[in-house]
Design a protein around this motif. Sequence first.
Motif, PDB file in Angstrom:
ATOM      1  N   ASP A  88      45.829  75.541  23.885  1.00  0.00           N
ATOM      2  CA  ASP A  88      44.645  74.720  23.226  1.00  0.00           C
ATOM      3  C   ASP A  88      43.459  74.725  24.208  1.00  0.00           C
ATOM      4  O   ASP A  88      42.309  74.749  23.877  1.00  0.00           O
ATOM      5  CB  ASP A  88      45.054  73.443  22.788  1.00  0.00           C
ATOM      6  CG  ASP A  88      45.809  73.550  21.402  1.00  0.00           C
ATOM      7  OD1 ASP A  88      45.860  74.541  20.735  1.00  0.00           O
ATOM      8  OD2 ASP A  88      46.846  72.670  21.176  1.00  0.00           O
ATOM      9  N   THR A  89      43.910  74.292  25.372  1.00  0.00           N
ATOM     10  CA  THR A  89      42.853  74.363  26.483  1.00  0.00           C
ATOM     11  C   THR A  89      42.048  75.642  26.711  1.00  0.00           C
ATOM     12  O   THR A  89      40.620  75.368  26.830  1.00  0.00           O
ATOM     13  CB  THR A  89      43.374  73.654  27.847  1.00  0.00           C
ATOM     14  OG1 THR A  89      43.950  72.514  27.557  1.00  0.00           O
ATOM     15  CG2 THR A  89      42.193  73.601  28.659  1.00  0.00           C
ATOM     16  N   GLN A  90      42.651  76.589  26.674  1.00  0.00           N
ATOM     17  CA  GLN A  90      42.237  77.863  26.778  1.00  0.00           C
ATOM     18  C   GLN A  90      41.603  78.444  25.507  1.00  0.00           C
ATOM     19  O   GLN A  90      41.020  79.511  25.519  1.00  0.00           O
ATOM     20  CB  GLN A  90      43.195  78.809  27.315  1.00  0.00           C
ATOM     21  CG  GLN A  90      43.847  78.357  28.653  1.00  0.00           C
ATOM     22  CD  GLN A  90      42.887  78.288  29.818  1.00  0.00           C
ATOM     23  OE1 GLN A  90      41.854  79.144  29.853  1.00  0.00           O
ATOM     24  NE2 GLN A  90      43.111  77.585  30.549  1.00  0.00           N
ATOM     25  N   LYS A  91      41.843  77.520  24.421  1.00  0.00           N
ATOM     26  CA  LYS A  91      41.381  78.254  23.084  1.00  0.00           C
ATOM     27  C   LYS A  91      42.078  79.682  22.744  1.00  0.00           C
ATOM     28  O   LYS A  91      41.423  80.701  22.349  1.00  0.00           O
ATOM     29  CB  LYS A  91      39.880  78.423  23.093  1.00  0.00           C
ATOM     30  CG  LYS A  91      39.192  77.160  23.331  1.00  0.00           C
ATOM     31  CD  LYS A  91      37.611  77.450  22.797  1.00  0.00           C
ATOM     32  CE  LYS A  91      36.868  75.964  23.330  1.00  0.00           C
ATOM     33  NZ  LYS A  91      35.556  76.101  22.934  1.00  0.00           N
ATOM     34  N   ALA A  92      43.344  79.589  23.299  1.00  0.00           N
ATOM     35  CA  ALA A  92      44.122  80.815  23.139  1.00  0.00           C
ATOM     36  C   ALA A  92      44.854  80.841  21.793  1.00  0.00           C
ATOM     37  O   ALA A  92      45.550  79.712  21.435  1.00  0.00           O
ATOM     38  CB  ALA A  92      44.949  81.004  24.360  1.00  0.00           C
ATOM     39  N   SER A  93      45.209  81.912  21.307  1.00  0.00           N
ATOM     40  CA  SER A  93      46.235  82.158  20.017  1.00  0.00           C
ATOM     41  C   SER A  93      47.558  82.804  20.367  1.00  0.00           C
ATOM     42  O   SER A  93      48.398  82.775  19.406  1.00  0.00           O
ATOM     43  CB  SER A  93      45.329  83.116  19.051  1.00  0.00           C
ATOM     44  OG  SER A  93      44.090  82.419  18.567  1.00  0.00           O
ATOM     45  N   PHE A  94      47.724  83.376  21.517  1.00  0.00           N
ATOM     46  CA  PHE A  94      48.858  84.134  21.887  1.00  0.00           C
ATOM     47  C   PHE A  94      49.492  83.635  23.412  1.00  0.00           C
ATOM     48  O   PHE A  94      48.573  83.303  24.143  1.00  0.00           O
ATOM     49  CB  PHE A  94      48.683  85.592  21.917  1.00  0.00           C
ATOM     50  CG  PHE A  94      48.054  86.191  20.643  1.00  0.00           C
ATOM     51  CD1 PHE A  94      48.758  86.434  19.491  1.00  0.00           C
ATOM     52  CD2 PHE A  94      46.707  86.419  20.669  1.00  0.00           C
ATOM     53  CE1 PHE A  94      47.993  87.073  18.104  1.00  0.00           C
ATOM     54  CE2 PHE A  94      45.998  86.996  19.317  1.00  0.00           C
ATOM     55  CZ  PHE A  94      46.839  87.124  18.444  1.00  0.00           C
ATOM     56  N   GLY A  95      50.766  83.516  23.101  1.00  0.00           N
ATOM     57  CA  GLY A  95      51.299  83.045  24.486  1.00  0.00           C
ATOM     58  C   GLY A  95      52.733  83.691  24.624  1.00  0.00           C
ATOM     59  O   GLY A  95      53.499  83.724  23.411  1.00  0.00           O
ATOM     60  N   VAL A  96      53.273  83.805  25.732  1.00  0.00           N
ATOM     61  CA  VAL A  96      54.749  84.145  25.819  1.00  0.00           C
ATOM     62  C   VAL A  96      55.414  83.320  26.670  1.00  0.00           C
ATOM     63  O   VAL A  96      54.624  83.363  28.148  1.00  0.00           O
ATOM     64  CB  VAL A  96      54.942  85.916  26.383  1.00  0.00           C
ATOM     65  CG1 VAL A  96      56.199  86.041  26.402  1.00  0.00           C
ATOM     66  CG2 VAL A  96      54.047  86.622  25.456  1.00  0.00           C
ATOM     67  N   PHE A  97      56.455  82.651  26.701  1.00  0.00           N
ATOM     68  CA  PHE A  97      57.055  81.722  27.709  1.00  0.00           C
ATOM     69  C   PHE A  97      58.262  82.554  28.128  1.00  0.00           C
ATOM     70  O   PHE A  97      59.244  82.766  27.193  1.00  0.00           O
ATOM     71  CB  PHE A  97      57.188  80.756  27.034  1.00  0.00           C
ATOM     72  CG  PHE A  97      57.742  79.354  27.962  1.00  0.00           C
ATOM     73  CD1 PHE A  97      58.729  79.553  28.940  1.00  0.00           C
ATOM     74  CD2 PHE A  97      57.161  77.984  27.602  1.00  0.00           C
ATOM     75  CE1 PHE A  97      58.987  78.495  29.704  1.00  0.00           C
ATOM     76  CE2 PHE A  97      57.300  77.099  28.789  1.00  0.00           C
ATOM     77  CZ  PHE A  97      58.309  77.407  29.666  1.00  0.00           C
ATOM     78  N   PHE A  98      58.518  82.630  29.282  1.00  0.00           N
ATOM     79  CA  PHE A  98      59.682  83.302  29.968  1.00  0.00           C
ATOM     80  C   PHE A  98      60.387  82.542  30.548  1.00  0.00           C
ATOM     81  O   PHE A  98      59.881  81.310  31.293  1.00  0.00           O
ATOM     82  CB  PHE A  98      59.246  84.508  30.982  1.00  0.00           C
ATOM     83  CG  PHE A  98      58.530  85.800  30.358  1.00  0.00           C
ATOM     84  CD1 PHE A  98      59.387  86.766  29.987  1.00  0.00           C
ATOM     85  CD2 PHE A  98      57.305  85.752  30.016  1.00  0.00           C
ATOM     86  CE1 PHE A  98      58.878  87.959  29.398  1.00  0.00           C
ATOM     87  CE2 PHE A  98      56.802  86.839  29.559  1.00  0.00           C
ATOM     88  CZ  PHE A  98      57.492  87.856  29.220  1.00  0.00           C
ATOM     89  N   THR A  99      61.490  82.374  30.485  1.00  0.00           N
ATOM     90  CA  THR A  99      62.413  81.547  31.514  1.00  0.00           C
ATOM     91  C   THR A  99      63.860  82.337  31.736  1.00  0.00           C
ATOM     92  O   THR A  99      64.277  83.414  31.190  1.00  0.00           O
ATOM     93  CB  THR A  99      63.043  80.326  30.873  1.00  0.00           C
ATOM     94  OG1 THR A  99      63.713  79.503  31.824  1.00  0.00           O
ATOM     95  CG2 THR A  99      63.705  80.670  29.389  1.00  0.00           C
ATOM     96  N   THR A 100      64.419  82.110  33.029  1.00  0.00           N
ATOM     97  CA  THR A 100      65.685  82.869  33.350  1.00  0.00           C
ATOM     98  C   THR A 100      67.061  81.895  32.740  1.00  0.00           C
ATOM     99  O   THR A 100      68.018  82.642  32.913  1.00  0.00           O
ATOM    100  CB  THR A 100      65.800  82.844  34.784  1.00  0.00           C
ATOM    101  OG1 THR A 100      65.630  81.549  35.353  1.00  0.00           O
ATOM    102  CG2 THR A 100      64.901  83.498  35.543  1.00  0.00           C
ATOM    103  N   SER A 101      66.655  80.855  32.140  1.00  0.00           N
ATOM    104  CA  SER A 101      67.806  80.107  31.594  1.00  0.00           C
ATOM    105  C   SER A 101      67.837  80.204  29.851  1.00  0.00           C
ATOM    106  O   SER A 101      67.770  81.751  29.599  1.00  0.00           O
ATOM    107  CB  SER A 101      67.954  78.742  31.835  1.00  0.00           C
ATOM    108  OG  SER A 101      66.535  78.082  31.259  1.00  0.00           O
TER     109      SER A 101
END
Length: 310
Positions: free
Chosen positions: A244-257
Amino acid sequence: MTDVNVTELGIPQWWQFMHPLLQVAADGRDWARRDLYSAALDRAGVSEDLRLVQYGSSGNYAAENRVGWAKSALTRARLLETVRRGVFRITDAGRAFLADHPYEFKQSALEELPAWDEYEVKRRVSTSQPEALPEIIDTPSSDPDDLLDAAKANTDQSVAVDLLQRLRDGDWRFFERTVRQLLATMGYGTEGTKLRATTSGDGGIDGVINRDTLGLDRIYIQAKRFRDSAVDSDTVRTFLGSLDTQKASFGVFFTTSRYTRDAEVAADRSSKSVVLIDGERLAGLMIRYRIGTQVRRTVEIVEVDEDFFE
């Protein structure tokens, strides 16, 4: 439907198609391959959904492929004969064999026929280094595609464990670079503007990559190295707030768990397009796109070239 365990889905083993094949061919017709296979699948009771299941290693349709191996065995035993390219017919020996085996039979019954040994490959065994020869394990219930898929799955699983362990034990900056490189290799970004690291003023976002050629849309990345604990909903909501802060519409969250169920629900209910990549999926993508991995061995599978004999 693709890349699944075909045995667990209930598709008959290859040898279980031999009897339906002979039953279909028992009418004495000259059967085109496609029609013969389809009729055998019908007689074996294989549903339309199961016929669409494909092997992960080759992309071939599993049920149809197994019928093919059954046909090859019957041809080798001279219970079926090739009339011309792609056309088959039952032999007199096939009729007699079917009469003697009105119900299901296995490969061992074919191996008792004299015709079977005519095609047996005789190998010369070296006496100088007998320990160098691998033991041949007879698994008549599995066709070659099953064995290839099983071997690949075992290898991939071992490599995946190693990859995740290295990412967890390595530097966090290396992990962030790895996921950005993965996205770039998958085709996101353009030459010269493929990816960039973010700064401390970017609200916790770990990287940005262009979604299209002109850079009109950007994908914001979060990368968290977790060992045993799962990523919870609060962490995912914080990431959504950063978007929201970046006014972004797309995101990818990576985790090793992995992610908790609440975290997955939070991402699904968001108005933004957010993808959660857990450790298992991350390792699978790294193997697929050759990030941190390399091909050690390539196996070529051959088949008869029907055009050659036409």
